[in-house]
Design a protein around this motif. Structure first.
Motif, PDB file in Angstrom:
ATOM      1  N   GLN A  64       0.824  -1.217   0.000  1.00 48.34           N
ATOM      2  CA  GLN A  64       0.000   0.000   0.000  1.00 48.34           C
ATOM      3  C   GLN A  64       0.854   1.261   0.000  1.00 48.34           C
ATOM      4  O   GLN A  64       0.329   2.379  -0.027  1.00 48.34           O
ATOM      5  CB  GLN A  64      -0.917   0.001   1.226  1.00 48.34           C
ATOM      6  CG  GLN A  64      -1.889  -1.161   1.243  1.00 48.34           C
ATOM      7  CD  GLN A  64      -2.646  -1.272   2.548  1.00 48.34           C
ATOM      8  OE1 GLN A  64      -2.679  -0.352   3.353  1.00 48.34           O
ATOM      9  NE2 GLN A  64      -3.265  -2.417   2.760  1.00 48.34           N
ATOM     10  N   ASN A  65       2.163   1.065   0.064  1.00 52.78           N
ATOM     11  CA  ASN A  65       3.099   2.185   0.127  1.00 52.78           C
ATOM     12  C   ASN A  65       4.493   1.577   0.005  1.00 52.78           C
ATOM     13  O   ASN A  65       4.650   0.359   0.077  1.00 52.78           O
ATOM     14  CB  ASN A  65       2.971   2.894   1.486  1.00 52.78           C
ATOM     15  CG  ASN A  65       3.954   4.027   1.663  1.00 52.78           C
ATOM     16  OD1 ASN A  65       4.223   4.795   0.729  1.00 52.78           O
ATOM     17  ND2 ASN A  65       4.512   4.146   2.853  1.00 52.78           N
ATOM     18  N   HIS A  67       9.007   3.008   0.513  1.00 55.16           N
ATOM     19  CA  HIS A  67       9.976   4.109   0.518  1.00 55.16           C
ATOM     20  C   HIS A  67      10.669   4.135  -0.840  1.00 55.16           C
ATOM     21  O   HIS A  67      10.537   3.196  -1.620  1.00 55.16           O
ATOM     22  CB  HIS A  67      10.998   3.907   1.652  1.00 55.16           C
ATOM     23  CG  HIS A  67      11.681   5.170   2.035  1.00 55.16           C
ATOM     24  ND1 HIS A  67      12.835   5.613   1.419  1.00 55.16           N
ATOM     25  CD2 HIS A  67      11.363   6.114   2.954  1.00 55.16           C
ATOM     26  CE1 HIS A  67      13.209   6.766   1.952  1.00 55.16           C
ATOM     27  NE2 HIS A  67      12.328   7.102   2.886  1.00 55.16           N
ATOM     28  N   GLU A  77      10.109   2.154   7.765  1.00 60.18           N
ATOM     29  CA  GLU A  77       9.830   2.161   6.328  1.00 60.18           C
ATOM     30  C   GLU A  77      10.164   0.808   5.684  1.00 60.18           C
ATOM     31  O   GLU A  77      10.889  -0.006   6.264  1.00 60.18           O
ATOM     32  CB  GLU A  77      10.648   3.257   5.636  1.00 60.18           C
ATOM     33  CG  GLU A  77      10.283   4.665   6.074  1.00 60.18           C
ATOM     34  CD  GLU A  77       8.937   5.123   5.520  1.00 60.18           C
ATOM     35  OE1 GLU A  77       8.389   4.450   4.617  1.00 60.18           O
ATOM     36  OE2 GLU A  77       8.439   6.149   6.004  1.00 60.18           O
ATOM     37  N   ILE A  93       0.906   4.069  -4.676  1.00 60.54           N
ATOM     38  CA  ILE A  93       1.753   5.225  -4.362  1.00 60.54           C
ATOM     39  C   ILE A  93       0.889   6.479  -4.331  1.00 60.54           C
ATOM     40  O   ILE A  93       0.105   6.728  -5.260  1.00 60.54           O
ATOM     41  CB  ILE A  93       2.878   5.339  -5.408  1.00 60.54           C
ATOM     42  CG1 ILE A  93       3.857   4.186  -5.180  1.00 60.54           C
ATOM     43  CG2 ILE A  93       3.593   6.680  -5.321  1.00 60.54           C
ATOM     44  CD1 ILE A  93       4.965   4.083  -6.150  1.00 60.54           C
ATOM     45  N   HIS A  95      -1.598   7.364  -2.206  1.00 61.25           N
ATOM     46  CA  HIS A  95      -3.019   7.295  -1.857  1.00 61.25           C
ATOM     47  C   HIS A  95      -3.402   8.547  -1.073  1.00 61.25           C
ATOM     48  O   HIS A  95      -2.597   9.061  -0.295  1.00 61.25           O
ATOM     49  CB  HIS A  95      -3.290   6.032  -1.021  1.00 61.25           C
ATOM     50  CG  HIS A  95      -4.751   5.761  -0.864  1.00 61.25           C
ATOM     51  ND1 HIS A  95      -5.515   6.406   0.071  1.00 61.25           N
ATOM     52  CD2 HIS A  95      -5.587   4.935  -1.542  1.00 61.25           C
ATOM     53  CE1 HIS A  95      -6.773   5.972  -0.025  1.00 61.25           C
ATOM     54  NE2 HIS A  95      -6.834   5.082  -1.009  1.00 61.25           N
ATOM     55  N   ARG A  98      -2.593   8.692   2.551  1.00 55.98           N
ATOM     56  CA  ARG A  98      -1.184   8.937   2.883  1.00 55.98           C
ATOM     57  C   ARG A  98      -0.811  10.397   2.605  1.00 55.98           C
ATOM     58  O   ARG A  98      -0.020  10.984   3.315  1.00 55.98           O
ATOM     59  CB  ARG A  98      -0.267   7.984   2.104  1.00 55.98           C
ATOM     60  CG  ARG A  98      -0.475   6.522   2.520  1.00 55.98           C
ATOM     61  CD  ARG A  98       0.741   5.694   2.218  1.00 55.98           C
ATOM     62  NE  ARG A  98       1.916   6.223   2.852  1.00 55.98           N
ATOM     63  CZ  ARG A  98       2.268   5.973   4.128  1.00 55.98           C
ATOM     64  NH1 ARG A  98       1.534   5.183   4.875  1.00 55.98           N
ATOM     65  NH2 ARG A  98       3.363   6.497   4.615  1.00 55.98           N
ATOM     66  N   SER A 102       0.124  11.201   6.240  1.00 56.20           N
ATOM     67  CA  SER A 102       1.513  10.743   6.350  1.00 56.20           C
ATOM     68  C   SER A 102       2.482  11.581   5.520  1.00 56.20           C
ATOM     69  O   SER A 102       3.501  11.045   5.048  1.00 56.20           O
ATOM     70  CB  SER A 102       1.613   9.267   5.947  1.00 56.20           C
ATOM     71  OG  SER A 102       0.748   8.491   6.734  1.00 56.20           O
ATOM     72  N   GLU A 104       2.692  12.611   2.597  1.00 59.70           N
ATOM     73  CA  GLU A 104       3.027  12.273   1.202  1.00 59.70           C
ATOM     74  C   GLU A 104       2.804  13.524   0.356  1.00 59.70           C
ATOM     75  O   GLU A 104       1.785  14.197   0.521  1.00 59.70           O
ATOM     76  CB  GLU A 104       2.089  11.160   0.731  1.00 59.70           C
ATOM     77  CG  GLU A 104       2.497  10.495  -0.555  1.00 59.70           C
ATOM     78  CD  GLU A 104       3.533   9.400  -0.343  1.00 59.70           C
ATOM     79  OE1 GLU A 104       4.727   9.729  -0.417  1.00 59.70           O
ATOM     80  OE2 GLU A 104       3.145   8.261  -0.089  1.00 59.70           O
ATOM     81  N   LYS A 112       8.985   7.901  -5.286  1.00 58.12           N
ATOM     82  CA  LYS A 112       8.527   6.513  -5.120  1.00 58.12           C
ATOM     83  C   LYS A 112       8.182   5.884  -6.473  1.00 58.12           C
ATOM     84  O   LYS A 112       8.454   4.703  -6.703  1.00 58.12           O
ATOM     85  CB  LYS A 112       7.315   6.478  -4.184  1.00 58.12           C
ATOM     86  CG  LYS A 112       7.687   6.820  -2.751  1.00 58.12           C
ATOM     87  CD  LYS A 112       6.478   6.850  -1.832  1.00 58.12           C
ATOM     88  CE  LYS A 112       6.931   7.248  -0.413  1.00 58.12           C
ATOM     89  NZ  LYS A 112       5.854   7.064   0.568  1.00 58.12           N
TER      90      LYS A 112
END
Ligand code: PEP
Length: 250
Positions: A64-65, A67, A77, A93, A95, A98, A102, A104, A112
Motif C-alpha cells: 500500500q506504500n 519508501h 519504512e 503510491i 493514496h 497517505r 503521512s 506524502e 517513489k
C-alpha cells in the motif's frame, strides 16, 4: 488493448488468518488472468505469506506504500528492494490517505514512482481532488498537476508500465461514487495530460483506474467509459465474494 486491472486496497484491515482465508476463498475462482489482472494490496505484515500463497497466480500481491530508497536509516519504512524480494510486484503510491495523514507530497510520489519502476514494481499512482476543489471547478487542474508532478523524469517506456488511479477524495469510503460520466471525463483529462507528456501512442497504453466506493453493482457502468480500465477498490475488496464479482464483471 488495455487489460483491465482490479486492485483491492485492504488498508489497515484483517488479521493474518483472515487474509489467508480470503486467498483460500478466491484462488482458483478468479477469472482468466489473461483477460483481467487482479491484485490485493495488503498490510505489510501479510505480504510475505500472501506472496507465498499466490506463487505467481491470481490475485497478485501489492503493497500500500513503499519508501524510495533501497536501504538505510528510515525507521518504520519498507524499501522496493525488500518488497521485490518477497515477491511483491505492485505498490500503491500517493493514496490520498497517505497524502493527508503521512506527509506524502507530489515530490515523494515522484521519488517513489521512479524507485518502483527501477525495481520492476508496478506502481498504482493515486490522484484526485477534494470536494472543495471540485465545487470550485478545479478538478482538472488539480488532477493533471498531480500527474505531471508524479511523472517528472519518468521515461516513456517506464510510463507505459504505470497504472494511474483516479480517486476523487470525496468518494473514498463515503458511499458516494462519481457518476460514470464524471469519472470518465476526469480519466480522459488524465489521458490527455499523459498525451501532452509522452504523446498519444504512449498515453493510449497506460491503464487508468477509477476508485471511490466501487461495488459489484456499479463497476459495469464505470468500466463502460472508454478511458476507465479498472478499479482501485477499498471496502468492497475485503469480502471474497464481492472481490470475485468485481473481477468477473471486469
Ligand atoms: C480506496 O481505498 O482507494 C477506495 C477507493 O476505498 P473505497 O472503495 O472504500 O471507497
Amino acid at each position: 488493448m488495455r487489460k483491465p486491472i482490479i486492485a483491492g486496497n485492504w488498508k489497515m484491515h484483517k488479521t493474518l488468518g483472515e487474509a489467508e482465508q480470503f486467498y483460500a476463498d478466491v484462488q482458483g475462482e478468479i477469472p482468466d488472468p489473461a483477460k483481467v489482472e487482479t491484485v490485493i494490496c495488503a498490510p505489510y505484515p501479510f505480504l510475505y505469506r500472501l506472496a507465498g500463497l499466490s506463487e505467481g497466480k491470481a490475485p497478485s500481491v501489492g503493497a500500500q506504500n513503499m519508501h524510495w530508497e533501497d536501504a538505510g536509516a528510515f525507521t518504520g519504512e519498507v524499501s522496493p528492494v525488500q518488497l521485490k524480494d518477497l515477491g511483491v510486484n505492485y505498490a500503491i503510491i500517493g493514496h490520498s490517505e497517505r497524502r493527508e495523514y503521512s506527509n506524502e507530497t507530489d515530490e515523494t510520489v515522484n521519488l517513489k514512482l521512479k524507485a518502483a519502476l527501477g525495481h520492476g514494481i508496478i506502481p498504482i499512482v493515486c490522484v484526485g481532488e477534494t470536494l472543495e476543489e471540485r465545487e470550485e471547478g478545479r478538478t482538472e487542474a488539480k488532477v493533471s498537476g498531480q500527474v505531471k508532478a508524479a511523472f517528472v523524469e519518468v521515461s516513456r517506456g517506464e510510463a507505459e508500465q504505470t497504472v494511474i488511479a483516479y480517486e476523487p477524495i470525496w468518494a473514498i469510503g463515503t458511499g458516494k461514487t462519481a457518476t460514470s460520466e464524471e469519472a470518465g471525463a476526469v480519466c480522459r483529462t488524465i489521458r490527455n495530460t499523459l498525451g501532452e507528456l509522452y504523446g498519444g501512442e504512449t498515453a493510449a497504453k497506460i491503464r487508468i483506474q477509477y476508485g471511490g466506493s466501487v461495488k459489484p453493482d456499479n463497476i459495469g457502468e464505470l468500466l463502460a467509459q472508454p478511458d476507465i480500465d479498472g478499479a482501485l477498490v477499498g471496502g468492497a475488496s475485503l469480502d471474497p465474494e464481492s472481490f470475485l464479482r468485481l473481477a468477473e464483471v471486469a
